[in-house]
Design a protein around this motif. Sequence first.
Motif, mmCIF file in Angstrom:
data_model
loop_
_atom_site.group_PDB
_atom_site.id
_atom_site.type_symbol
_atom_site.label_atom_id
_atom_site.label_comp_id
_atom_site.label_asym_id
_atom_site.label_seq_id
_atom_site.Cartn_x
_atom_site.Cartn_y
_atom_site.Cartn_z
ATOM 1 N N ILE A 241 0.395 -1.600 -0.257
ATOM 2 C CA ILE A 241 -0.116 -0.188 -0.200
ATOM 3 C C ILE A 241 1.018 1.215 0.195
ATOM 4 C CG2 ILE A 241 -1.937 1.401 1.375
ATOM 5 C CD1 ILE A 241 -2.642 -1.064 2.118
ATOM 6 N N LEU A 242 0.573 1.556 -1.090
ATOM 7 C CA LEU A 242 1.186 3.725 -0.819
ATOM 8 C C LEU A 242 0.835 4.674 -0.348
ATOM 9 C CD1 LEU A 242 2.047 3.354 -4.493
ATOM 10 C CD2 LEU A 242 3.516 2.518 -2.877
ATOM 11 N N SER A 243 -0.311 4.481 -0.087
ATOM 12 C CA SER A 243 -1.156 5.024 0.724
ATOM 13 C C SER A 243 -2.584 5.176 0.571
ATOM 14 C CB SER A 243 -1.531 6.901 -0.736
ATOM 15 O OG SER A 243 -2.141 6.923 -1.276
ATOM 16 N N SER A 244 -3.653 5.676 1.607
ATOM 17 C CA SER A 244 -4.326 5.072 1.926
ATOM 18 C C SER A 244 -6.052 6.752 2.620
ATOM 19 C CB SER A 244 -4.981 3.811 3.470
ATOM 20 O OG SER A 244 -4.032 4.525 4.197
ATOM 21 N N SER A 245 -6.916 6.539 2.168
ATOM 22 C CA SER A 245 -7.964 7.598 2.369
ATOM 23 C C SER A 245 -7.899 8.070 3.957
ATOM 24 C CB SER A 245 -9.333 7.143 1.763
ATOM 25 O OG SER A 245 -9.648 6.551 2.249
ATOM 26 N N GLN A 246 -8.295 8.468 3.862
ATOM 27 C CA GLN A 246 -8.753 9.115 5.663
ATOM 28 C C GLN A 246 -9.869 8.403 5.626
ATOM 29 O OE1 GLN A 246 -7.454 10.112 8.190
ATOM 30 N NE2 GLN A 246 -5.013 11.277 6.609
ATOM 31 N N GLN A 247 -11.187 8.544 4.969
ATOM 32 C CA GLN A 247 -12.386 7.875 4.693
ATOM 33 C C GLN A 247 -11.820 6.411 4.858
ATOM 34 O OE1 GLN A 247 -15.141 8.900 0.772
ATOM 35 N NE2 GLN A 247 -16.552 8.186 3.056
ATOM 36 N N THR A 248 -13.379 5.485 6.389
ATOM 37 C CA THR A 248 -13.265 4.721 6.339
ATOM 38 C C THR A 248 -14.196 3.840 5.953
ATOM 39 O OG1 THR A 248 -14.127 4.519 8.181
ATOM 40 C CG2 THR A 248 -11.532 4.907 7.964
ATOM 41 N N ILE A 249 -14.356 2.343 5.924
ATOM 42 C CA ILE A 249 -15.797 1.478 5.421
ATOM 43 C C ILE A 249 -16.005 0.585 5.863
ATOM 44 C CG2 ILE A 249 -14.025 0.016 3.938
ATOM 45 C CD1 ILE A 249 -16.871 0.080 1.870
ATOM 46 N N ILE A 250 -16.806 0.408 6.818
ATOM 47 C CA ILE A 250 -16.899 -1.084 7.709
ATOM 48 C C ILE A 250 -17.281 -2.208 7.056
ATOM 49 C CG2 ILE A 250 -18.356 -2.501 10.137
ATOM 50 C CD1 ILE A 250 -17.780 0.636 10.427
ATOM 51 N N TYR A 251 -16.398 -3.772 6.774
ATOM 52 C CA TYR A 251 -17.471 -4.330 5.972
ATOM 53 C C TYR A 251 -17.079 -6.135 7.076
ATOM 54 C CZ TYR A 251 -18.530 -6.929 1.969
ATOM 55 O OH TYR A 251 -19.090 -7.755 1.056
ATOM 56 N N THR A 252 -17.566 -6.793 6.893
ATOM 57 C CA THR A 252 -18.089 -8.097 7.477
ATOM 58 C C THR A 252 -16.246 -8.952 6.537
ATOM 59 O OG1 THR A 252 -19.857 -8.012 8.013
ATOM 60 C CG2 THR A 252 -19.066 -9.913 7.660
ATOM 61 N N GLU A 253 -15.262 -9.038 7.478
ATOM 62 C CA GLU A 253 -14.316 -10.141 7.151
ATOM 63 C C GLU A 253 -14.472 -11.226 8.114
ATOM 64 O OE1 GLU A 253 -10.582 -8.124 6.925
ATOM 65 O OE2 GLU A 253 -11.515 -5.669 6.300
#
Length: 163
Positions: A77-89
Amino acid sequence: MAIGPILKYPHPGLSTLCQPVTVFDAELAALADDLLETMRAAPGVGMTAAHVGVFTRLVVLELPKEQGPRFYANPEILSSSQQTIIYTEGSVSMPGATEEVERPRQVRFRYQDLDGGFHEEDADGFYSICMQHEIDQLDGIFWLRRLSRLKRDRLVKKWEKAK
């Protein structure tokens, strides 16, 4: 092609840091084919070589919106957003156990294809979640470590009881 045995939680190999792919040859292509077949049989949408006890940085993903399976050697990973997401893993190494995990919604990552060529991509939503999940595994971070201690303990007890 062959379906391989999948390491099951809490196998110590699932906490192993995987080594970079350095040779891009027929052996790597055969491993990729075996991973794909094993993942489909599990069933799953993503898998790393570590899941079958080969501690090298190789991932296969086969997502519904994509055109067929895709292979990623040495993804990072080079960069990631500040916005998050919740997902069932969940994981092929812990069948039937799932829990919600919060991760960055978007990532930019670099990887090599099976011929050694370099690529960069942006991933959003489910694709982003899957890529982060598999890169974590390559880094020896089993997905349970992304849960709070309470959620993790509860899930492990429930999973062990169901076995």
